[in-house]
Design a protein around this motif. Structure first.
Motif, PDB file in Angstrom:
ATOM      1  N   THR A  22       0.845  -1.187   0.000  1.00 12.72           N
ATOM      2  CA  THR A  22       0.000   0.000   0.000  1.00 12.72           C
ATOM      3  C   THR A  22       0.882   1.238   0.000  1.00 12.72           C
ATOM      4  OG1 THR A  22      -0.091  -0.003   2.415  1.00 12.72           O
ATOM      5  CG2 THR A  22      -1.854  -1.148   1.247  1.00 12.72           C
ATOM      6  N   VAL A  23       0.372   2.257  -0.606  1.00 15.10           N
ATOM      7  CA  VAL A  23       1.069   3.532  -0.641  1.00 15.10           C
ATOM      8  C   VAL A  23       0.375   4.459   0.337  1.00 15.10           C
ATOM      9  CG1 VAL A  23       1.724   5.481  -2.099  1.00 15.10           C
ATOM     10  CG2 VAL A  23       1.699   3.171  -3.044  1.00 15.10           C
ATOM     11  N   ARG A  24       1.163   5.020   1.222  1.00 17.06           N
ATOM     12  CA  ARG A  24       0.571   5.933   2.197  1.00 17.06           C
ATOM     13  C   ARG A  24       0.181   7.238   1.520  1.00 17.06           C
ATOM     14  NH1 ARG A  24       4.359   6.352   7.271  1.00 17.06           N
ATOM     15  NH2 ARG A  24       4.817   8.165   6.042  1.00 17.06           N
ATOM     16  N   ARG A  25      -0.869   7.835   2.040  1.00 16.97           N
ATOM     17  CA  ARG A  25      -1.304   9.124   1.497  1.00 16.97           C
ATOM     18  C   ARG A  25      -0.350  10.214   1.965  1.00 16.97           C
ATOM     19  NH1 ARG A  25      -7.761   8.494   2.415  1.00 16.97           N
ATOM     20  NH2 ARG A  25      -8.030   6.954   0.800  1.00 16.97           N
ATOM     21  N   THR A  26      -0.141  11.185   1.092  1.00 11.28           N
ATOM     22  CA  THR A  26       0.751  12.290   1.421  1.00 11.28           C
ATOM     23  C   THR A  26      -0.016  13.606   1.340  1.00 11.28           C
ATOM     24  OG1 THR A  26       1.437  12.596  -0.878  1.00 11.28           O
ATOM     25  CG2 THR A  26       2.730  11.039   0.449  1.00 11.28           C
ATOM     26  N   ARG A  27       0.595  14.638   1.874  1.00 12.99           N
ATOM     27  CA  ARG A  27      -0.023  15.970   1.793  1.00 12.99           C
ATOM     28  C   ARG A  27      -0.144  16.425   0.349  1.00 12.99           C
ATOM     29  NH1 ARG A  27       2.733  19.572   6.537  1.00 12.99           N
ATOM     30  NH2 ARG A  27       1.955  18.328   8.271  1.00 12.99           N
TER      31      ARG A  27
END
Length: 128
Positions: A22-27
């Motif tokens: 999974t790819v973490r959400r970023t700003r």
């Protein structure tokens, strides 16, 4: 039977070559989604204003004038947003101040006690 020779109708299990991660959400990703959503909303507002170009008479607090209907409705919506944002901003500032006082070790002022209605006095010698 060896693994090369399977009975008819059966298939050899295949391992997935892709690893699941999974790819973490970023700003930046969040800003990008907000920018795209905002652009779509502005596009819809532009279409609304252009399709509602007929002139209407507007009167407000003794002032009057003629505006396109779409512009008048857009200004009314902006006024509604401002009317909601002002008390919301006040509440956010109030909560922020209380949180800063809590962190600094000072307890915020306790809420005022609600006034209790007077209770009737009961006398032992009173006639019943």
């Amino acid at each position: 039977m060896s693994s090369a020779q399977l009975p008819p109708g059966e298939t050899k299990p295949v391992r997935s070559l892709r690893r699941r991660f999974t790819v973490r959400r970023t700003r930046v990703g969040g800003w990008w989604v907000a920018l795209v959503a905002g652009t779509l909303v502005l596009l819809l507002l532009l279409i609304f204003v252009l399709q509602n170009g007929q002139q209407v008479q507007i009167s407000f607090l003794g002032l009057s004038g003629v505006l396109p209907l779409g512009v008048a409705m857009l200004l009314a919506a902006i006024g509604g947003i401002v009317a909601v944002a002002i008390p919301g901003t006040g509440r956010i500032l109030q909560l922020r101040r209380a949180a800063q006082q809590e962190v600094a070790g000072r307890s915020p002022a306790p809420p005022a006690e609600p006034a209790q209605p007077p209770t009737p006095e009961i006398h032992k010698n009173a006639p019943q």
